[in-house]
Scaffold this active site. Sequence first.
Site, short mmCIF file in Angstrom:
data_model
loop_
_atom_site.label_atom_id
_atom_site.label_comp_id
_atom_site.label_asym_id
_atom_site.label_seq_id
_atom_site.Cartn_x
_atom_site.Cartn_y
_atom_site.Cartn_z
N LYS A 170 5.12 -11.98 44.69
CA LYS A 170 5.10 -11.14 45.88
C LYS A 170 3.66 -10.71 46.11
CE LYS A 170 7.28 -7.14 48.11
NZ LYS A 170 6.08 -6.39 48.53
N CYS A 225 0.99 -4.43 45.00
CA CYS A 225 0.97 -2.98 44.92
C CYS A 225 -0.46 -2.45 45.00
CB CYS A 225 1.62 -2.50 43.64
SG CYS A 225 1.70 -0.70 43.49
#
Length: 337
Positions: free
Chosen positions: A142, A103
């Site tokens: 991720k 992110c």
Amino acid sequence: MADKDKKYNVLNASRLSVAPMMDWTDRHCRYLHRQLSRRALLYTEMVTAPALVRGGAVHLLDFDGAEHPVALQLGGSDPAELAQAARLGAGAGYGEVNLNVGCPSDRVQSGTFGAVLMKSPDLVAECCAAMIAAVPVPVTVKCRIGVDDQVPGDILPDFIARVAAAGVTRFSIHARMAWLDGLSPKENRDIPPLDYALVHRMKAEFPGLHLSVNGGVASLEQARGFLDAGLDGVMIGRAAYHQPAEILSAVDRVIFGATSPDTTAESAVQAMLPYTEAHLAGGGRLNQITRHMLGLFAGRPGARAWRRMLSEGAHRPGAGSDLIEAALAEVTTARAA
């Protein structure tokens, strides 16, 4: 469900997953997506470890058992805190705990987690090792292919090797750089070029790891191509949110080999009605659910009327599931015309 069964479930389900997306993949969104696909792996929005551990916001872990297979994504950079948060997540029933190393938002950077952690592979490895030691379910990562002035072809294999050495066997790789200095989070989802070739190269270099590709995947045909080319999984984000039926209705057949008929947007709407009634009876608001349903009929006759009715009416006091039924009737009428 036994721990080993959860692990088996999420491993197979990760062949096609819906990406964790802030403000989008909440429990209502996931419940809707589960009506369209029984087999795809679903992810929560990112939940920060400090919110769970220091803030006591364990309500963020609430989900419906019908969402399985479902994974929890955590954000954080303190190994002990992440271990405790992972323990809470596993205790709540999630079949996987995923660490966000992708992110790019300013808020995430200020907390020293998310994509900025691409610069600290040893810390990521330490965090993952702590979580692996704390929970019986798989711990996954991720990540991006790099950030800022990093050279992806140089740093990504080193990052994967270091984190894999800590015990992580599954990675979802967003095939874009994150440019933390100069681009907004929205721009970071579109402007940095996609490098799918690098993800394929990582699979060749790490054949024993389970690698999924993420970023820019817009159709099941594209997803099928990645799997046929040797990748272990595909993670679809915005396309699955904005056109959920188009992406997810045929997933179980196309990706997982199911022989049952494909689901439909109409059947998903019908399945959402009792869920909506229960939500409203518990004091919830209609638009908390319907905001995720706007794209169900994308590209079909009646889609505009469906979106308009839900957008304009769901926030009004007293709005109930009858509004959903009325909007569905508009679609049915348009299809018959």
